[in-house]
Design an enzyme around this catalytic site. Structure first.
Site, PDB file in Angstrom:
ATOM      1  N   SER A 124       0.757  -1.240   0.066  1.00 51.17           N
ATOM      2  CA  SER A 124      -0.028   0.114  -0.093  1.00 51.17           C
ATOM      3  C   SER A 124       0.854   1.218   0.025  1.00 51.17           C
ATOM      4  O   SER A 124       1.918   1.309   0.630  1.00 51.17           O
ATOM      5  CB  SER A 124      -1.039  -0.192   1.211  1.00 51.17           C
ATOM      6  OG  SER A 124      -1.699   1.146   1.490  1.00 51.17           O
ATOM      7  N   TYR A 148      -1.660  -0.927  10.985  1.00 45.75           N
ATOM      8  CA  TYR A 148      -1.772  -1.452   9.643  1.00 45.75           C
ATOM      9  C   TYR A 148      -0.764  -1.235   8.811  1.00 45.75           C
ATOM     10  O   TYR A 148      -0.194  -2.167   7.870  1.00 45.75           O
ATOM     11  CB  TYR A 148      -3.163  -0.978   9.089  1.00 45.75           C
ATOM     12  CG  TYR A 148      -3.120  -1.048   7.740  1.00 45.75           C
ATOM     13  CD1 TYR A 148      -3.010  -0.027   6.667  1.00 45.75           C
ATOM     14  CD2 TYR A 148      -3.534  -2.300   7.021  1.00 45.75           C
ATOM     15  CE1 TYR A 148      -3.106  -0.152   5.556  1.00 45.75           C
ATOM     16  CE2 TYR A 148      -3.481  -2.448   5.783  1.00 45.75           C
ATOM     17  CZ  TYR A 148      -3.360  -1.318   4.935  1.00 45.75           C
ATOM     18  OH  TYR A 148      -3.192  -1.639   3.667  1.00 45.75           O
ATOM     19  N   LYS A 152       2.306  -3.785   6.642  1.00 46.98           N
ATOM     20  CA  LYS A 152       2.903  -3.584   5.054  1.00 46.98           C
ATOM     21  C   LYS A 152       4.206  -3.508   5.111  1.00 46.98           C
ATOM     22  O   LYS A 152       4.951  -4.005   4.395  1.00 46.98           O
ATOM     23  CB  LYS A 152       1.985  -2.458   4.424  1.00 46.98           C
ATOM     24  CG  LYS A 152       0.579  -2.833   4.269  1.00 46.98           C
ATOM     25  CD  LYS A 152       0.039  -3.992   3.539  1.00 46.98           C
ATOM     26  CE  LYS A 152      -1.247  -4.169   3.286  1.00 46.98           C
ATOM     27  NZ  LYS A 152      -1.664  -5.483   2.599  1.00 46.98           N
TER      28      LYS A 152
HETATM   29  C1  WQD Z   1      -9.106   9.651   1.253  1.00 45.63           C
HETATM   30  C2  WQD Z   1      -9.606  11.063   1.302  1.00 45.63           C
HETATM   31  C3  WQD Z   1      -9.724  11.904   3.675  1.00 45.63           C
HETATM   32  C4  WQD Z   1     -13.538   9.760   4.461  1.00 45.63           C
HETATM   33  C5  WQD Z   1      -6.723   4.814   3.366  1.00 45.63           C
HETATM   34  C6  WQD Z   1      -5.670   3.862   4.050  1.00 45.63           C
HETATM   35  C7  WQD Z   1      -4.912   3.255   2.800  1.00 45.63           C
HETATM   36  C8  WQD Z   1      -5.461   2.419   1.874  1.00 45.63           C
HETATM   37  C9  WQD Z   1      -6.490   3.291   1.166  1.00 45.63           C
HETATM   38  C10 WQD Z   1      -5.395   0.355   2.496  1.00 45.63           C
HETATM   39  C11 WQD Z   1      -8.445  11.691   2.474  1.00 45.63           C
HETATM   40  C12 WQD Z   1     -10.839  12.150   3.175  1.00 45.63           C
HETATM   41  C13 WQD Z   1     -12.118  10.189   3.654  1.00 45.63           C
HETATM   42  C14 WQD Z   1     -14.542  10.552   4.798  1.00 45.63           C
HETATM   43  C15 WQD Z   1     -12.980  12.691   3.896  1.00 45.63           C
HETATM   44  N1  WQD Z   1      -5.945   1.540   2.304  1.00 45.63           N
HETATM   45  N2  WQD Z   1     -12.066  11.489   3.570  1.00 45.63           N
HETATM   46  N3  WQD Z   1     -14.233  12.131   4.627  1.00 45.63           N
HETATM   47  O1  WQD Z   1      -6.765   7.745   4.014  1.00 45.63           O
HETATM   48  O2  WQD Z   1      -5.987   8.262   1.593  1.00 45.63           O
HETATM   49  O3  WQD Z   1      -6.019   5.852   2.382  1.00 45.63           O
HETATM   50  O4  WQD Z   1      -7.474   3.993   2.197  1.00 45.63           O
HETATM   51  O5  WQD Z   1      -4.358   0.224   2.022  1.00 45.63           O
HETATM   52  O6  WQD Z   1      -3.837   2.536   3.657  1.00 45.63           O
HETATM   53  O7  WQD Z   1      -4.892   4.893   4.652  1.00 45.63           O
HETATM   54  O8  WQD Z   1      -8.233   6.826   1.709  1.00 45.63           O
HETATM   55  O9  WQD Z   1     -10.581   6.963   1.393  1.00 45.63           O
HETATM   56  O10 WQD Z   1     -10.058   7.269   3.754  1.00 45.63           O
HETATM   57  O11 WQD Z   1      -9.295   9.001   2.450  1.00 45.63           O
HETATM   58  O12 WQD Z   1     -12.973  13.801   3.980  1.00 45.63           O
HETATM   59  O13 WQD Z   1     -15.616  10.172   5.360  1.00 45.63           O
HETATM   60  O14 WQD Z   1     -10.848  11.616   1.634  1.00 45.63           O
HETATM   61  O15 WQD Z   1      -9.296  12.720   4.847  1.00 45.63           O
HETATM   62  O16 WQD Z   1      -8.120  13.029   2.341  1.00 45.63           O
HETATM   63  P1  WQD Z   1      -6.825   7.226   2.704  1.00 45.63           P
HETATM   64  P2  WQD Z   1      -9.712   7.704   2.540  1.00 45.63           P
END
Ligand code: WQD
Length: 332
Positions: A124, A148, A152
């Site tokens: 990841s 987590y 990785k």
């Molecule tokens: C994306 C953006 C949030 C939800 C995570 C894991 C990573 C991988 C992918 C496994 C960010 C914003 C999110 C919400 C929001 N998983 N957001 N409101 O954090 O980039 O990655 O998922 O491998 O390991 O860390 O993805 O979709 O959670 O967030 O504003 O309800 O959307 O702040 O900027 P992220 P995400």
């Protein structure tokens, strides 16, 4: 080639099994269904018109896993199985380290005993941590800020050390950015248990009226509109990247990391607007405070995968939004 896919009933795993079967490979799925449903296996059969074997087996059950390898001599393994919720990993570190690390160690020992030394590992972009400049390059130092992420980092290290000790091993370490979207059929897609942690499934449930509004985690980041920027990649593009990685593992030995992203960043508000415009829906939102552990921007340098794997992502944000929404509508 016959390929064993751990976690093959999951979101990325099921899409990868579709592409493997479409490309003429044989597929054996091992999945404990802790975050997936067996019906996904039937959907894979329906989409491809091909059969595949499914074993409801936990990687921690060494005897069961050995039996699967004894019944199915495979040429390679694609390893998706693992817990993947960042927040949950902070609350349950022991469960995460045990499931993800011990599960991988048992898998690798069972592979070695069966004479299978080719693995494609689901890593990841989270391994790039908080301090690297964007776009992230494979040679950058890796780190983690939660259990987590540490699983990785640790599994990448285990595979690097294994390949160094035994040069007959091949390990392709795929660093996913943000996988979203669904197969064009609408039959398989992302259906997280409970309230989604990730942005796209959350947006989709708001648009569908299941959740009242999206909470935008901060609009004071150093980004064009102040909201978080991420490299969203269509899950079918990501699945095809695994086929390219499998071909690489067949041809080369050693451990090699590759970014699987589009190289483009999209902000939260841009994603909301794209989802609304593409699907003619409304996604009410409210700006709230930042989420702990989030970084401002994360997107890939994609040149190594293009140069070495001859792979690049082809689908854009509109198609990702269209396919996500289609899956939600099929799942009602
Ligand atoms: C994306 C953006 C949030 C939800 C995570 C894991 C990573 C991988 C992918 C496994 C960010 C914003 C999110 C919400 C929001 N998983 N957001 N409101 O954090 O980039 O990655 O998922 O491998 O390991 O860390 O993805 O979709 O959670 O967030 O504003 O309800 O959307 O702040 O900027 P992220 P995400």
């Amino acid at each position: 080639m016959k390929v064993l896919v751990t976690g093959g009933a999951g979101f990325i795993g099921s899409h990868t099994c579709v592409e493997l079967l479409n490309a003429g490979h044989e597929v054996v799925i091992v999945d404990n269904l802790s975050n997936s449903k067996e019906e996904a296996v039937d959907k894979i059969r329906e989409i491809t018109g091909k059969d595949l074997r499914f074993y409801r087996v936990d990687l921690l059950d060494r005897r069961e896993l050995e039996d699967v390898f004894a019944q199915n001599p495979v040429g390679a393994v694609i390893h998706f199985a693992g817990y993947k919720a960042v927040g949950e990993s902070v609350e349950k570190p022991l469960e995460y380290y045990w499931n993800n690390i011990a599960g991988t160690l048992i898998l690798l020992e069972t592979m070695r005993a069966a004479g299978c030394k080719k693995i494609v590992f689901s890593s990841s972009a989270t391994v790039y941590g908080m301090d690297n400049p964007v776009p992230f390059k494979e040679g950058y130092p890796i780190s983690a800020t939660n259990p987590y992420g540490y699983t990785k980092v640790m599994i990448e290290q285990i595979l690097q050390d294994l390949c160094h000790a035994d040069p007959s091993w091949s390990a392709v370490l795929l660093r996913y950015f943000n996988p979203i979207g669904a197969h064009e059929s609408g039959l398989i897609g992302e259906s997280p248990n409970g309230i989604p942690n990730n942005l796209l499934p959350y947006i989709a449930q708001v648009a569908d009226g299941v959740l009242p509004e999206l909470k935008v985690y901060g609009d004071d980041y150093d980004t064009p509109d102040g909201t978080g920027v991420r490299d969203y990649i269509h899950v079918v593009d990501l699945a095809k990247g695994h086929l390219a990685a499998l071909d690489y593992a067949v041809s080369y030995t050693g451990a090699e990391p590759f970014n699987l992203g589009t190289g483009h960043g999209t902000s939260v508000l841009e994603m909301v607007q794209a989802f609304e415009k593409t699907n003619n829906v409304r996604v009410p939102y409210k700006i709230v405070s930042r989420r702990a552990g989030d970084i401002a921007a994360a997107y890939a340098d994609t040149s190594k995968a293009e140069r070495v794997l001859h792979w690049h992502a082809e689908k854009g944000i509109t198609e990702m939004c269209q396919d996500s929404w289609k899956f939600i509508q099929h799942s009602r």
